[in-house]
Scaffold this motif. Structure first.
Motif, PDB file in Angstrom:
ATOM      1  N   THR A   1     -22.954 -10.631   1.521  1.00 50.09           N
ATOM      2  CA  THR A   1     -23.938 -10.688   0.690  1.00 50.09           C
ATOM      3  C   THR A   1     -24.004  -9.382   0.138  1.00 50.09           C
ATOM      4  N   THR A   2     -24.407  -8.192   0.713  1.00 47.92           N
ATOM      5  CA  THR A   2     -24.657  -6.983   0.365  1.00 47.92           C
ATOM      6  C   THR A   2     -23.274  -6.380  -0.207  1.00 47.92           C
ATOM      7  N   GLY A   3     -22.264  -6.643   0.860  1.00 52.62           N
ATOM      8  CA  GLY A   3     -20.892  -6.210   0.760  1.00 52.62           C
ATOM      9  C   GLY A   3     -20.492  -5.124   1.407  1.00 52.62           C
ATOM     10  N   LEU A   4     -19.330  -4.470   1.285  1.00 51.75           N
ATOM     11  CA  LEU A   4     -18.443  -3.424   1.940  1.00 51.75           C
ATOM     12  C   LEU A   4     -18.662  -2.154   1.180  1.00 51.75           C
ATOM     13  N   ARG A   5     -19.344  -1.104   1.237  1.00 52.96           N
ATOM     14  CA  ARG A   5     -19.436  -0.085   0.515  1.00 52.96           C
ATOM     15  C   ARG A   5     -18.530   0.925   0.812  1.00 52.96           C
ATOM     16  N   VAL A   6     -17.685   1.354  -0.294  1.00 55.29           N
ATOM     17  CA  VAL A   6     -16.565   2.400   0.119  1.00 55.29           C
ATOM     18  C   VAL A   6     -16.875   3.447  -0.738  1.00 55.29           C
ATOM     19  N   ARG A   7     -16.758   4.739  -0.250  1.00 58.39           N
ATOM     20  CA  ARG A   7     -16.890   5.984  -0.913  1.00 58.39           C
ATOM     21  C   ARG A   7     -15.544   6.762  -1.079  1.00 58.39           C
ATOM     22  N   LEU A   8     -15.219   7.113  -2.152  1.00 61.37           N
ATOM     23  CA  LEU A   8     -13.897   7.866  -2.269  1.00 61.37           C
ATOM     24  C   LEU A   8     -14.197   8.955  -3.270  1.00 61.37           C
ATOM     25  N   PRO A   9     -14.305  10.134  -2.656  1.00 58.76           N
ATOM     26  CA  PRO A   9     -14.591  11.354  -3.870  1.00 58.76           C
ATOM     27  C   PRO A   9     -13.627  11.382  -4.996  1.00 58.76           C
ATOM     28  N   ARG A  10     -12.447  11.262  -4.978  1.00 58.69           N
ATOM     29  CA  ARG A  10     -11.422  11.589  -5.928  1.00 58.69           C
ATOM     30  C   ARG A  10     -10.865  10.155  -6.783  1.00 58.69           C
ATOM     31  N   PRO A  11     -10.590  10.400  -7.837  1.00 57.79           N
ATOM     32  CA  PRO A  11      -9.722   9.269  -8.767  1.00 57.79           C
ATOM     33  C   PRO A  11      -8.355   9.137  -7.990  1.00 57.79           C
ATOM     34  N   ASN A  12      -7.814   7.723  -8.244  1.00 61.32           N
ATOM     35  CA  ASN A  12      -6.556   7.599  -7.811  1.00 61.32           C
ATOM     36  C   ASN A  12      -6.265   7.730  -6.311  1.00 61.32           C
ATOM     37  N   SER A  13      -7.420   7.143  -5.425  1.00 57.68           N
ATOM     38  CA  SER A  13      -7.104   7.393  -4.033  1.00 57.68           C
ATOM     39  C   SER A  13      -7.496   5.954  -3.461  1.00 57.68           C
ATOM     40  N   SER A  14      -7.600   5.956  -2.199  1.00 59.49           N
ATOM     41  CA  SER A  14      -7.512   4.646  -1.777  1.00 59.49           C
ATOM     42  C   SER A  14      -8.202   4.637  -0.219  1.00 59.49           C
ATOM     43  N   GLU A  15      -8.394   3.441   0.325  1.00 61.68           N
ATOM     44  CA  GLU A  15      -8.793   3.620   1.773  1.00 61.68           C
ATOM     45  C   GLU A  15      -8.600   2.082   2.378  1.00 61.68           C
ATOM     46  N   LEU A  16      -8.161   2.104   3.801  1.00 62.92           N
ATOM     47  CA  LEU A  16      -7.960   0.839   4.323  1.00 62.92           C
ATOM     48  C   LEU A  16      -9.056   0.643   5.400  1.00 62.92           C
ATOM     49  N   VAL A  17      -9.825  -0.430   5.021  1.00 67.94           N
ATOM     50  CA  VAL A  17     -10.915  -0.503   6.219  1.00 67.94           C
ATOM     51  C   VAL A  17     -10.583  -1.930   6.911  1.00 67.94           C
ATOM     52  N   PHE A  18     -10.420  -1.622   8.372  1.00 65.91           N
ATOM     53  CA  PHE A  18     -10.234  -2.610   9.108  1.00 65.91           C
ATOM     54  C   PHE A  18     -11.509  -3.297   9.849  1.00 65.91           C
ATOM     55  N   LEU A  19     -11.297  -4.672   9.807  1.00 65.42           N
ATOM     56  CA  LEU A  19     -12.492  -5.050  10.634  1.00 65.42           C
ATOM     57  C   LEU A  19     -12.343  -6.183  11.525  1.00 65.42           C
ATOM     58  N   GLU A  20     -13.242  -6.131  12.481  1.00 61.75           N
ATOM     59  CA  GLU A  20     -12.655  -6.936  13.997  1.00 61.75           C
ATOM     60  C   GLU A  20     -13.891  -7.579  14.406  1.00 61.75           C
ATOM     61  N   LYS A  21     -14.037  -8.653  14.971  1.00 57.14           N
ATOM     62  CA  LYS A  21     -15.103  -9.335  15.365  1.00 57.14           C
ATOM     63  C   LYS A  21     -15.458  -8.743  16.748  1.00 57.14           C
ATOM     64  N   ARG A  22     -16.899  -8.647  16.838  1.00 52.31           N
ATOM     65  CA  ARG A  22     -17.397  -7.741  18.216  1.00 52.31           C
ATOM     66  C   ARG A  22     -17.352  -8.723  19.180  1.00 52.31           C
TER      67      ARG A  22
END
Ligand SMILES: [Zn+2]
Length: 724
Positions: free
Chosen positions: A703-724
Motif C-alpha cells: 500500500t504505502t510501498g517500498l521507498r528507495v533513495r539513490l543520491p545520484r542520477p543513472n544509478s540503481s539498487e537491488l532490494v531483496f525481500l524474504e518472508k520472516r
C-alpha cells in the motif's frame, strides 16, 4: 439436444441466464484451471460456443468458424460444402478434433483444440487435407474468428505489445480504451520494418480487459513467425475479431498438391483474473512448460551469462577471442559467443584463415577447457559471391533459383549481409539443414545464433512451392545491400519458409540435444511464440544502451519468460561506479550478454562486474527462472524512476530492481509491490546499502510501498525481500 436448466452466468457486468447445452455427441468441453471452452460441431461448421474464466464469468461467441467455402482447380472456382463427420471426430479431456469433409473436391478439415497443460490457455488449429487427385488452390483460412456478445455499456481496454525491433518505440506497451466503434489491426512478420505513418509490428498477441471493478481478461496469441495479424472491432453488442495469417498484401492463395495439408498457425486463447501481470505470470509459465525445450529449462544455469565478441566488432581473431575467453572465465561468465567477423565471407561459413589459423573448433575447445560454453553467430540463409568450396554462391545456377529474385550482375554483398534464400524450396531447405548441422558439429558449438533475415520477404519465382506473385502487384527494391520483393504472395512465401525453418531447427535439436538456439534476426524482429517454441532465447532489441534494454525488457516480459529475453549490454559512458552498475543491471533482468571488451575494464569495474555476476548466479537467476514478475512502475523513460519486481510465492522471496534515471531532482521514489501475502512480514535487504536493512509488513509494501533513495542520477539498487 439436452440443455442445462437456465444457469446464471456473469456476462459483462450483468448476471444473466444463459442456456448451455450438455456435453453430447456434437458438444465438447475443454478445461484448464483457468480457462474453459465449450465447443459445438454444427452440421456444416464448428463453433466455439463460450469462453469461461476461473470465476465463471462467461463470454458467448455467436458466430460459427468461417471455413473456406471455395477452392480453385484448373483456374476454376469450385464451391466447397463441408459436412460434419461424427465418426471421424475425437474428443477427450485433453483434445477435441471435429472433422468435416467435402465430397467434391475431396477434402478433409480437422478443427482441433488442445489443453496442453493443466493451467493456462487452450490451443487451436485448423488443418485442411487435399484428398482429391487434383492440385488445388486454397484461399485464406483464418486460424480463429470470434464474435463475443458484449453489452455496449461494458468498459473494455486492450493491451498489446510492440516488438523492440531496431530501437524500442517511445510507447512499447500499449493500453487503450476499446469503445463501441473501435477498430484495431496488429501485424507481425520477421521484418518489422515500420513504414512511415504505419503502426509498429507487435508481438502477435492481444489482451482485452474489463476495466471497471474486478479485473478479468482474455488473451489470444499466435504461435507462428510468418506474416500474421490480429484484428478486433467493437460493434454495438459485440466484440468481433480474427487471427491468423495476414491476408495483406493479397489476394492470398496457397497451393495444395494431392496428399498435402495446409495448417493454420496455431493460436492460443485463455482467460485470467486480476490484471495484466497475472495474465503474464500464467502465460510465461505456460510458454515455459508447453512451448519451451525441457532440456534447456532442466539446466539450472539457464539463462546463461555470456560474453560476446562484438565488443571488438568485426576485428575478432584467435588472439582476441582467446584473450576474451580468459577474461570471461575470470569474471565467472558461462559462455563465450563469437559474433560476426569470424568467417571467410557471407554464405561462406568457414573460418577466415588469416584470423583463425587454427580454425574455430580450437577456439571452442579453448573455451571448453576454461569451463565455458561456446556460441557462434551465423547468418545461414544468406548467399553471396564466395567461390570457395562449400559456400553458397548466388551465381551458382542451382543457388540462383533459391533466391527470391535475380540479383543484377553488379550486385555485391555487404560485410555481413547477402541475399536471402527461400527456405520454402525443398533443395534450399535441405542445403540449410546440412549446413547448420555441419557448423554445429565441426565447430563444437553449444549455441547457434541466427541473425539477418531468415525468412524470405516475398519472392518473384513461379516455380517455388509457394504461390507465384501477381505481376501487377509486385515491387522489387533494394535495402541494406539486398533485394526484397513485396508481392501478393508474401504471406504464402513466409508460410512455407517458416515451416521449413521450424523443421530445420527441430531436426537440429534432435541431432544435438542440449544445443542452445538464439533468435536474433536483426535484433528483436522475430520475438513471437513460434520462435519461442523452436528456439531458446531472443535478442529483444538491436539498441543496447540501458534505457533501450530496460524498455524492450519491460515490453516483452509481459508475455514471454524473462529467461528467454536477452539484453546485449553495450559500452556506455560510466564515469562513476554506480553508473557502471546501472548499465549492467539494465541488462540483467533476464538473459544477459555482455557486448564489451571486458579486458578494457579498469580494476574497479572488473571487480564490480565479477561480484554482480556472482550475485546473478546465486540470487537473481533462480528468481528470473522461477518467480512471478510484476511491472511495478510505468515504462522506463530514462529520466524518471522505474522498477521490476520478481516474487516467488512458494518460497516467499523476491527482488526489486530499482532504477533512477537522469532526474536531477527526484532522489527518492516509492514503488507499491505486488503479489505478496497480505498477512506477512518481510526482511528487506538493500544490496548496495542505500538504506538500512529492515523488517516491514506486506501491507506496507503493497500500500504505502517500498521507498528507495539513490543520491545520484543513472544509478540503481537491488532490494531483496524474504518472508520472516
Ligand atoms: Zn520463393
Amino acid at each position: 439436444m439436452t440443455l442445462f436448466a437456465n444457469r446464471l452466468w456473469w456476462l459483462g457486468f450483468f448476471w444473466i441466464a444463459v442456456e448451455l447445452p450438455a456435453i453430447g455427441q456434437n458438444w465438447a468441453e475443454l478445461r484448464t484451471a483457468d480457462t474453459t471452452l465449450q465447443l459445438e460441431a454444427g452440421p456444416s461448421a464448428p463453433r466455439m460456443v463460450s469462453l469461461t474464466d476461473a470465476s465463471r464469468s462467461i463470454l458467448i461467441n455467436s458466430c460459427a468458424e468461417a471455413l473456406v467455402d471455395t477452392v480453385e482447380i484448373n483456374s476454376q472456382v469450385v464451391k466447397v460444402q463441408w459436412q460434419f463427420n461424427q465418426s471421424a471426430s475425437r474428443s477427450d479431456t485433453r483434445r477435441v478434433a471435429f472433422v468435416y469433409e467435402s465430397q467434391s473436391p475431396r477434402l478433409r478439415l480437422t478443427w482441433e483444440w488442445q489443453a496442453r497443460a493443466a493451467f493456462g490457455p487452450l490451443e487451436h488449429q485448423i488443418r485442411i487435407e487435399n484428398l482429391d487427385d487434383r492440385e488445388l488452390w486454397l484461399p485464406l483460412q483464418d486460424s480463429i474468428q470470434f464474435r463475443w456478445r458484449v453489452q455496449s455499456q461494458t468498459a473494455l481496454e486492450q493491451v498489446y505489445i510492440e516488438k523492440g525491433a531496431d530501437t524500442p518505440s517511445a510507447l512499447g506497451t500499449r493500453r487503450v480504451a476499446l469503445p463501441v466503434g473501435y477498430k484495431w489491426h496488429g501485424a507481425s512478420s520477421t521484418y518489422a520494418h515500420p513504414k512511415e505513418n504505419e503502426p509498429r509490428e507487435i508481438i502477435p498477441w492481444l489482451l482485452v480487459e474489463e476495466s471497471g471493478g474486478a479485473k478479468r481478461e482474455w488473451y489470444l496469441g499466435i504461435e507462428f513467425s510468418g506474416r500474421t495479424r490480429l484484428n478486433i472491432e467493437r460493434g454495438a453488442e459485440s466484440l468481433n475479431g480474427t487471427a491468423g495469417l495476414n491476408p495483406e498484401p493479397g489476394p492470398f492463395r496457397t497451393r495444395l498438391e494431392r496428399g498435402e495439408s495446409f495448417d493454420t498457425p496455431v493460436v492460443f486463447l485463455g482467460t485470467s483474473l486480476g490484471g495484466t501481470d497475472n495474465a503474464g505470470n500464467l502465460l510465461r509459465r505456460w510458454v515455459r512448460n508447453v512451448l519451451g525445450n525441457p532440456l534447456t529449462w532442466n539446466n539450472p544455469n539457464y539463462p546463461l551469462l555470456v560474453n560476446n565478441s562484438w565488443g571488438g566488432g568485426m576485428s575478432v581473431n584467435e588472439a582476441v577471442a582467446k584473450n576474451m575467453i580468459r577474461d570471461s572465465a575470470d569474471l565467472g561468465l558461462e559462455m563465450f559467443h563469437v559474433d560476426a567477423g569470424w568467417f571467410r565471407g557471407v554464405g561462406d561459413w568457414y573460418p577466415n584463415p588469416q584470423k583463425f589459423p587454427h580454425g574455430i573448433a580450437s577456439v571452442a575447445d579453448d573455451a571448453h577447457q576454461r569451463g565455458l560454453k561456446f556460441g557462434l553467430w551465423v547468418d545461414w540463409t544468406q548467399a553471396a559471391l564466395s567461390t570457395e568450396p562449400g559456400s553458397l554462391n548466388a551465381r551458382d545456377p542451382k543457388v540462383r533459383n533459391w533466391l527470391v529474385t535475380d540479383v543484377p550482375p553488379d550486385w555485391k554483398p555487404e560485410e555481413f549481409k547477402g541475399q536471402t534464400i527461400d527456405l520454402g524450396v525443398p533443395e534450399a531447405k535441405e542445403w540449410a539443414q546440412h549446413e547448420v548441422d555441419r557448423i554445429v558439429t565441426d565447430y563444437h558449438l553449444d549455441m547457434l545464433e541466427h541473425d539477418g533475415y531468415l525468412v524470405a520477404q516475398g519472392c518473384d519465382r513461379t516455380d517455388h512451392p509457394h504461390a507465384p506473385p501477381d505481376n501487377w502487384n509486385k515491387c522489387i527494391y533494394k535495402a541494406w545491400g539486398s533485394y526484397w520483393v513485396d508481392s501478393s504472395n508474401s504471406t504464402d512465401v513466409s508460410y512455407h519458409a517458416v515451416r521449413a525453418y521450424y523443421d530445420i531447427y527441430s531436426n537440429l535439436r534432435k541431432n544435438h540435444p542440449g544445443l542452445l538456439l538464439e533468435v536474433c534476426n536483426d535484433g528483436g524482429r522475430m520475438v513471437d511464440f513460434g520462435s519461442a517454441a523452436h528456439a531458446d532465447y531472443f535478442s529483444i532489441t538491436d539498441t543496447y544502451d540501458p534505457l533501450s534494454n530496460r524498455s524492450a525488457f519491460y515490453d516483452a516480459s509481459h508475455v514471454l519468460p524473462s529467461a528467454m529475453l536477452e539484453s546485449y549490454v553495450e559500452k556506455w559512458p560510466t564515469p562513476r561506479a554506480e553508473n557502471f552498475l546501472y548499465m549492467l543491471r539494465s541488462g540483467m533482468m533476464g538473459w544477459m550478454t555482455i557486448m564489451m571488451d571486458t579486458t578494457s575494464w579498469n580494476h574497479e569495474q572488473h571487480a564490480m562486474a565479477k561480484e554482480e555476476i556472482q550475485l546473478y548466479k546465486a540470487q537473481l537467476r533462480p528468481l528470473i527462472r522461477e518467480a512471478d514478475l510484476y511491472h511495478i512502475s510505468s515504462r522506463p523513460d530514462g529520466v524518471h524512476w522505474d522498477a521490476i519486481e520478481y516474487f516467488e510465492p512458494r518460497a516467499e522471496r523476491g527482488v526489486v530492481y530499482a532504477f533512477r534515471g537522469s532526474t536531477q531532482t527526484e532522489s527518492t521514489h516509492t514503488f507499491a509491490l505486488n503479489g505478496l501475502k497480505r498477512s506477512g512480514t518481510y526482511q528487506l535487504r538493500f544490496h548496495d546499502h542505500s538504506a538500512r536493512d529492515r523488517i516491514v509488513t506486506a501491507r506496507e509494501l503493497m500500500t504505502t510501498g517500498l521507498r528507495v533513495r539513490l543520491p545520484r542520477p543513472n544509478s540503481s539498487e537491488l532490494v531483496f525481500l524474504e518472508k520472516r
